[in-house]
Scaffold this motif. Sequence first.
Motif, PDB file in Angstrom:
ATOM      1  N   THR A  79       8.884 -10.329  -0.756  1.00  0.00           N
ATOM      2  CA  THR A  79       7.770 -10.326   0.197  1.00  0.00           C
ATOM      3  C   THR A  79       8.007 -11.322   1.317  1.00  0.00           C
ATOM      4  O   THR A  79       8.661 -12.333   1.132  1.00  0.00           O
ATOM      5  CB  THR A  79       6.440 -10.714  -0.497  1.00  0.00           C
ATOM      6  OG1 THR A  79       6.549 -12.057  -0.979  1.00  0.00           O
ATOM      7  CG2 THR A  79       6.142  -9.797  -1.663  1.00  0.00           C
ATOM      8  N   PRO A  80       7.454 -11.023   2.488  1.00  0.00           N
ATOM      9  CA  PRO A  80       7.584 -11.954   3.610  1.00  0.00           C
ATOM     10  C   PRO A  80       6.746 -13.200   3.356  1.00  0.00           C
ATOM     11  O   PRO A  80       5.775 -13.165   2.600  1.00  0.00           O
ATOM     12  CB  PRO A  80       7.056 -11.155   4.795  1.00  0.00           C
ATOM     13  CG  PRO A  80       6.211 -10.078   4.214  1.00  0.00           C
ATOM     14  CD  PRO A  80       6.692  -9.823   2.830  1.00  0.00           C
TER      15      PRO A  80
ATOM     16  N   ARG B   4      -1.734   1.269   1.197  1.00  0.00           N
ATOM     17  CA  ARG B   4      -2.711   0.548   0.397  1.00  0.00           C
ATOM     18  C   ARG B   4      -2.019  -0.505  -0.458  1.00  0.00           C
ATOM     19  O   ARG B   4      -1.002  -0.196  -1.075  1.00  0.00           O
ATOM     20  CB  ARG B   4      -3.432   1.531  -0.524  1.00  0.00           C
ATOM     21  CG  ARG B   4      -4.296   2.513   0.232  1.00  0.00           C
ATOM     22  CD  ARG B   4      -4.911   3.521  -0.703  1.00  0.00           C
ATOM     23  NE  ARG B   4      -5.803   4.398   0.054  1.00  0.00           N
ATOM     24  CZ  ARG B   4      -6.440   5.438  -0.466  1.00  0.00           C
ATOM     25  NH1 ARG B   4      -6.283   5.734  -1.747  1.00  0.00           N
ATOM     26  NH2 ARG B   4      -7.234   6.170   0.277  1.00  0.00           N
ATOM     27  N   PRO B   5      -2.569  -1.704  -0.483  1.00  0.00           N
ATOM     28  CA  PRO B   5      -1.979  -2.699  -1.396  1.00  0.00           C
ATOM     29  C   PRO B   5      -2.015  -2.157  -2.824  1.00  0.00           C
ATOM     30  O   PRO B   5      -2.971  -1.472  -3.198  1.00  0.00           O
ATOM     31  CB  PRO B   5      -2.908  -3.901  -1.252  1.00  0.00           C
ATOM     32  CG  PRO B   5      -3.645  -3.706   0.024  1.00  0.00           C
ATOM     33  CD  PRO B   5      -3.730  -2.228   0.230  1.00  0.00           C
ATOM     34  N   GLU B   6      -0.986  -2.443  -3.598  1.00  0.00           N
ATOM     35  CA  GLU B   6      -0.929  -1.932  -4.967  1.00  0.00           C
ATOM     36  C   GLU B   6      -0.638  -3.095  -5.906  1.00  0.00           C
ATOM     37  O   GLU B   6       0.442  -3.666  -5.859  1.00  0.00           O
ATOM     38  CB  GLU B   6       0.166  -0.876  -5.060  1.00  0.00           C
ATOM     39  CG  GLU B   6       0.067   0.019  -6.260  1.00  0.00           C
ATOM     40  CD  GLU B   6       0.876   1.302  -6.043  1.00  0.00           C
ATOM     41  OE1 GLU B   6       0.271   2.318  -5.663  1.00  0.00           O
ATOM     42  OE2 GLU B   6       2.095   1.270  -6.225  1.00  0.00           O
TER      43      GLU B   6
ATOM     44  N   ASP C 189       6.619  -5.704   4.673  1.00  0.00           N
ATOM     45  CA  ASP C 189       5.916  -5.290   3.479  1.00  0.00           C
ATOM     46  C   ASP C 189       6.661  -5.732   2.230  1.00  0.00           C
ATOM     47  O   ASP C 189       7.739  -6.292   2.296  1.00  0.00           O
ATOM     48  CB  ASP C 189       5.819  -3.764   3.515  1.00  0.00           C
ATOM     49  CG  ASP C 189       4.596  -3.269   2.795  1.00  0.00           C
ATOM     50  OD1 ASP C 189       3.755  -2.641   3.443  1.00  0.00           O
ATOM     51  OD2 ASP C 189       4.489  -3.510   1.592  1.00  0.00           O
ATOM     52  N   VAL C 190       6.062  -5.433   1.084  1.00  0.00           N
ATOM     53  CA  VAL C 190       6.730  -5.720  -0.176  1.00  0.00           C
ATOM     54  C   VAL C 190       7.844  -4.685  -0.366  1.00  0.00           C
ATOM     55  O   VAL C 190       7.603  -3.494  -0.277  1.00  0.00           O
ATOM     56  CB  VAL C 190       5.749  -5.581  -1.361  1.00  0.00           C
ATOM     57  CG1 VAL C 190       6.394  -6.081  -2.637  1.00  0.00           C
ATOM     58  CG2 VAL C 190       4.473  -6.334  -1.076  1.00  0.00           C
ATOM     59  N   ALA C 191       9.063  -5.156  -0.614  1.00  0.00           N
ATOM     60  CA  ALA C 191      10.160  -4.230  -0.922  1.00  0.00           C
ATOM     61  C   ALA C 191      10.603  -4.498  -2.349  1.00  0.00           C
ATOM     62  O   ALA C 191      10.633  -5.643  -2.795  1.00  0.00           O
ATOM     63  CB  ALA C 191      11.320  -4.440   0.030  1.00  0.00           C
TER      64      ALA C 191
ATOM     65  N   ARG D 132      -1.406 -11.415   1.595  1.00  0.00           N
ATOM     66  CA  ARG D 132      -1.702 -10.162   0.915  1.00  0.00           C
ATOM     67  C   ARG D 132      -0.467  -9.608   0.184  1.00  0.00           C
ATOM     68  O   ARG D 132      -0.545  -9.202  -0.961  1.00  0.00           O
ATOM     69  CB  ARG D 132      -2.175  -9.172   1.989  1.00  0.00           C
ATOM     70  CG  ARG D 132      -2.158  -7.741   1.580  1.00  0.00           C
ATOM     71  CD  ARG D 132      -2.784  -6.876   2.636  1.00  0.00           C
ATOM     72  NE  ARG D 132      -1.956  -6.705   3.833  1.00  0.00           N
ATOM     73  CZ  ARG D 132      -2.302  -5.902   4.843  1.00  0.00           C
ATOM     74  NH1 ARG D 132      -3.430  -5.234   4.805  1.00  0.00           N
ATOM     75  NH2 ARG D 132      -1.521  -5.775   5.895  1.00  0.00           N
ATOM     76  N   ASN D 133       0.661  -9.611   0.874  1.00  0.00           N
ATOM     77  CA  ASN D 133       1.866  -9.057   0.261  1.00  0.00           C
ATOM     78  C   ASN D 133       2.404  -9.945  -0.854  1.00  0.00           C
ATOM     79  O   ASN D 133       2.917  -9.468  -1.857  1.00  0.00           O
ATOM     80  CB  ASN D 133       2.961  -8.855   1.318  1.00  0.00           C
ATOM     81  CG  ASN D 133       2.546  -7.826   2.342  1.00  0.00           C
ATOM     82  OD1 ASN D 133       1.779  -6.923   2.025  1.00  0.00           O
ATOM     83  ND2 ASN D 133       3.023  -7.967   3.561  1.00  0.00           N
TER      84      ASN D 133
END
Lengths: 417, 300
Positions: free
Chosen positions: A89-90, B162-164, A71-73, A97-98
């Motif tokens: 992000t990966p 949820r995507p933000e 996920d986004v860190a 998406r991320n």
Amino acid sequence: MSDLLRFATAGSVDDGKSTLIGRLLFDSKGLFTDQLEDIERISQRRGNDYVDLSLLTDGLRAEREQGITIDVAYRYFATPRRKFIIADTPGHVQYTRNMVTGASTADVALILVDARKGVTEQSRRHAFLATLLGVSHLVLCVNKMDLVDWSEDVFRTIVDDFKEFAAKLIVGDLSSIPVSALLGDNVVTRSEHTPWFEGATLLSLLENLHVASDRNLVDVRFPVQLVIRPQSSAARDYRGYAGNLASGILKVGDPIRVLPSGLETTVAGIDTASGPVDEAFPPMSIVVRLAEEIDVSRGDMLVRPRNVPTVTQDVEALICWMDESATLSARKKYAIKHTTRWARALVRDVEYRIDVNTLHRHIEDDELALNDIGRVTLRITAPLFVDAYRENRETGSFILVDESTNRTVAAGLVLRR
Amino acid sequence: MTSRVLDQLRTLESESIHVIREVAAEMQRPCLMFSGGKDSIVMLHLAVKAFAPARIPFPIMHIDTGLNFPEVIAFRDRLVTDLDLDLVVASVPDALARGEVREGPGGSRNRIQTPVLLAAIEEHGFDALFGGARRDEEKARAKERVFSFRDEFGQWDPKNQRPELWNLYNGRIAPGEQIRVFPLSNWTELDIWNYIAHYDVPVPGLYLAHDREVVERQGMLYAVNDFIDARDDEVPAVRRVRYRTMGDANLTAAVESEADTIAKVVEEIAAVRLTERGATRGDDKVSDTSMEDRKKEGYF
């Protein structure tokens, strides 16, 4: 005064992205002793003979167990000049998406390339997504230079290769740096191995990048978040409209128009957390008082009478689809959030899907699945006050929400009509 | 002002106020979690600014573990009076007395706060809870959204968030579900202290260096008080200490410090090399992922 810079990194474990971030945190002392001991302990337990700096960013159990980033860190460090927020992000295609999420608020994107492999499909995809999301500064980090004997030729070839591709994108500026994240060369301190490199180190570049002019200071757009109306006797006559100034410079005395009503008046006062001001600029959270009492509520927008956004129920947009359990296609309906306004959106048409690797437009595709990006036309239940995303990130962006699951299923970028 | 660039504190302040106002505008029944610690104090301060000159349009809730420093309770009560706040207290001792929860080994009430919190949320029908957590605190927090969705059991699912994007927050939920909101997500410990110093935000005196009788236990300094007795082999000594976090008085350690003003605290934090949780909290040392596990159960 130190300001704030947000940058996004994307890449896979192999590129050394986590190592690069670890290096930035470590060398700028953004890393604490117990965090370091923690990852030293885990590296040892796994039998690594080096400290795996990537463990700093991979926080969730599944990530640590599988050695992947899900996920986004968000990571933070500061120098005396700036505070930095990293959206990490990966990099794989299934995480578009991320990347889109991380880039949505970034000023700068770091594109990481392995010196041995050169520019890959993945690096091109990162550059495309970053520029699509309006990130105007790209920094190409050619990593693992130690493994190619610090060769200037290798570096130049990769930079030229990347520039050729970047010419197809709208890039504000591009900088390139030869680095070794593992050894630290040109990350925070200058490398002795690259005398041929005249540019700044990565940290110095990030500290000095001028991003203030990236904001739109021309078009006044003030989406009203809520109405402040105290009930106390002391402030009974106070009536203010709270919100975040999306763009433009708003001054006391300015004439304004309220959308959608079209009513006009002037700005009587602007209040902030630190008291009243004569002018406001983005991204200030303010409360605007108006000279006349007119009807204004959440979801309305204050603009200058001679500079108005497009008021429309028909929106052309690029959509990044983010949901794995459903797809987007014509005739589907969603909730849409644009600035402080919720409405419903009907998909009229999917015009094409973009291949994020080749930028090829597939007009034969009429459906967007997870991580797909494509152009759609939407019909909205009520008028939105939009600008093209290129000109205004705040009034050019929206999200779509599935009305049955309440999940955020798409990010939207408004296109110029 | 001519450069029209906000400094980092005002940028963070602006962003947090935006988040707080979004919640007030979109959620039915928000509530602000107040622990008496510096983060929740700053969060409350921002909430005051977000609605001024009107009063805060939602209550604040304190989970009273019964193990609070008395100074923190006194501080809380003074704020409630001064700011004309509605205070909800969810009491762990009451829940213990009713037999709804049981203390963990070693007298830790950290885990049993969660069922007490969830019961209070249900009783009052809160659909959005502000928490003062920051992403720099802990690696599981680094991946949590500003608007963090929780299902009807209060659980966090890190793989299904949820995507933000941008500043477009999605607070839509079904009945019984909630959103945990973290307006201070992008602040660091140093930002919090800089803000307190810059805006003269009042904090409990425990944060400043003072003389206190303490014992040393596993390298940490614990105050001898109503909640901690010196063990037979421990010799209490008066040391100059301050607290970096305000947890339960039986678990939170002090650090040696000469920082007796906020300015000196800022200086000390800028130079310090241990995270605040690593330095002072026995409760986070259980495993690599202890925070992630607690959050999945509904913890903040």
